[in-house]
Design a protein around this motif. Structure first.
Motif, PDB file in Angstrom:
ATOM      1  N   PRO A  66     -34.471  55.638 -35.710  1.00 15.96           N
ATOM      2  CA  PRO A  66     -33.856  54.741 -34.728  1.00 15.96           C
ATOM      3  C   PRO A  66     -32.351  54.621 -34.950  1.00 15.96           C
ATOM      4  CG  PRO A  66     -34.956  53.479 -36.418  1.00 15.96           C
ATOM      5  CD  PRO A  66     -35.290  54.914 -36.687  1.00 15.96           C
ATOM      6  N   SER A  67     -31.673  54.135 -33.947  1.00 18.77           N
ATOM      7  CA  SER A  67     -30.231  53.918 -34.054  1.00 18.77           C
ATOM      8  C   SER A  67     -29.959  52.692 -34.924  1.00 18.77           C
ATOM      9  CB  SER A  67     -29.631  53.701 -32.663  1.00 18.77           C
ATOM     10  OG  SER A  67     -30.110  52.473 -32.129  1.00 18.77           O
ATOM     11  N   LYS A  68     -28.703  52.533 -35.323  1.00 14.46           N
ATOM     12  CA  LYS A  68     -28.327  51.362 -36.123  1.00 14.46           C
ATOM     13  C   LYS A  68     -28.592  50.074 -35.371  1.00 14.46           C
ATOM     14  CE  LYS A  68     -24.917  53.083 -39.375  1.00 14.46           C
ATOM     15  NZ  LYS A  68     -23.567  52.926 -39.910  1.00 14.46           N
ATOM     16  N   GLU A  69     -28.349  50.089 -34.074  1.00 15.86           N
ATOM     17  CA  GLU A  69     -28.562  48.877 -33.277  1.00 15.86           C
ATOM     18  C   GLU A  69     -30.042  48.513 -33.224  1.00 15.86           C
ATOM     19  OE1 GLU A  69     -27.617  45.502 -31.588  1.00 15.86           O
ATOM     20  OE2 GLU A  69     -26.151  46.927 -32.368  1.00 15.86           O
ATOM     21  N   ILE A  73     -31.669  44.976 -34.667  1.00 15.12           N
ATOM     22  CA  ILE A  73     -32.502  44.069 -33.859  1.00 15.12           C
ATOM     23  C   ILE A  73     -33.847  43.831 -34.534  1.00 15.12           C
ATOM     24  CG2 ILE A  73     -33.781  43.890 -31.690  1.00 15.12           C
ATOM     25  CD1 ILE A  73     -31.367  45.387 -30.387  1.00 15.12           C
ATOM     26  N   LEU A  74     -34.498  44.908 -34.990  1.00 12.54           N
ATOM     27  CA  LEU A  74     -35.802  44.754 -35.632  1.00 12.54           C
ATOM     28  C   LEU A  74     -35.681  44.042 -36.978  1.00 12.54           C
ATOM     29  CD1 LEU A  74     -38.774  45.234 -35.286  1.00 12.54           C
ATOM     30  CD2 LEU A  74     -38.503  47.485 -36.305  1.00 12.54           C
ATOM     31  N   ASP A  83     -32.497  35.095 -44.378  1.00 13.19           N
ATOM     32  CA  ASP A  83     -31.431  35.219 -45.365  1.00 13.19           C
ATOM     33  C   ASP A  83     -30.546  36.446 -45.132  1.00 13.19           C
ATOM     34  OD1 ASP A  83     -33.183  37.216 -46.122  1.00 13.19           O
ATOM     35  OD2 ASP A  83     -33.292  36.609 -48.231  1.00 13.19           O
ATOM     36  N   GLY A  84     -30.823  37.212 -44.072  1.00 16.59           N
ATOM     37  CA  GLY A  84     -30.010  38.392 -43.768  1.00 16.59           C
ATOM     38  C   GLY A  84     -30.391  39.613 -44.577  1.00 16.59           C
ATOM     39  N   GLU A  85     -31.430  39.514 -45.382  1.00 18.76           N
ATOM     40  CA  GLU A  85     -31.924  40.625 -46.191  1.00 18.76           C
ATOM     41  C   GLU A  85     -33.438  40.679 -46.052  1.00 18.76           C
ATOM     42  OE1 GLU A  85     -30.585  39.771 -50.153  1.00 18.76           O
ATOM     43  OE2 GLU A  85     -28.562  40.487 -49.752  1.00 18.76           O
ATOM     44  N   PHE A  94     -41.392  45.557 -41.328  1.00 23.42           N
ATOM     45  CA  PHE A  94     -40.363  46.256 -40.561  1.00 23.42           C
ATOM     46  C   PHE A  94     -40.771  47.709 -40.328  1.00 23.42           C
ATOM     47  CE2 PHE A  94     -36.720  49.079 -40.551  1.00 23.42           C
ATOM     48  CZ  PHE A  94     -35.906  48.532 -39.582  1.00 23.42           C
ATOM     49  N   ILE A  95     -41.172  48.403 -41.390  1.00 25.06           N
ATOM     50  CA  ILE A  95     -41.534  49.818 -41.283  1.00 25.06           C
ATOM     51  C   ILE A  95     -42.795  49.991 -40.435  1.00 25.06           C
ATOM     52  CG2 ILE A  95     -42.283  51.863 -42.584  1.00 25.06           C
ATOM     53  CD1 ILE A  95     -39.248  51.314 -42.694  1.00 25.06           C
TER      54      ILE A  95
END
Length: 165
Positions: A66-69, A73-74, A83-85, A94-95
């Motif tokens: 997938p793209s960085k964007e 989003i995911l 927490d951003g991580e 996620f995977i």
């Protein structure tokens, strides 16, 4: 043949494969950075590594990452504690979401190969009856052996076609 049938088993096989790949990649980042969680930059590199493993180890066409964007989003959707991580469990989730279509495509390809190839083999065996010399040799080969050989040839042909892309 047993290994290919195991791959058709569906959801459990898919979950085991995802677990193996995600554990390997997550542990690699954890050992390299010393951090317990993945930042966005780490996550994007991890996604590239996961897709590299998928393309190396699973039969079927090449799958583009997938793209960085899309990853960003995911990541926001999977970051449960905000927490951003991503921790290990969030990374696995996620995977799983990121690769569900990939594994469906691989499974469908295996089912088609394993179901259609033996049928085609038996039909081609019947059509060779009238061919001099070849027909007699083919008719002496047991149906199960002939179907297995044709299925193997089809799988090799598919892998060669995927490799040349």
């Amino acid at each position: 043949m047993g290994q290919m049938l195991e791959k058709v088993q569906g959801k459990h096989w898919r979950e085991r494969q995802i677990q193996k790949i995600t554990d390997k990649v997550f542990d690699r980042f954890k050992n390299a950075t010393g951090k317990a969680n993945l930042t966005f930059e780490d996550l994007y590199i991890a996604v590239l590594l996961v897709y590299n493993d998928i393309n190396k180890h699973l039969p079927g066409p090449h799958f583009d990452p997938p793209s960085k964007e899309q990853v960003r989003i995911l990541m926001q959707e999977c970051d449960i504690n905000l927490d951003g991580e991503l921790d290990r469990e969030e990374f696995i989730r996620f995977i799983q979401q990121q690769t569900k279509d990939t594994f469906i495509t691989v499974s469908q390809g295996l089912i088609v190969t394993l179901a259609v190839a033996p049928t085609v083999a038996l039909l081609t065996k019947r059509t060779t009856e009238g061919v001099p010399v070849v027909g007699k040799v083919v008719q002496k080969v047991p149906n199960s052996v002939y179907a297995s050989l044709v299925t193997l040839a089809i799988v090799i042909f598919q892998n060669a076609a995927d490799y040349n892309k």
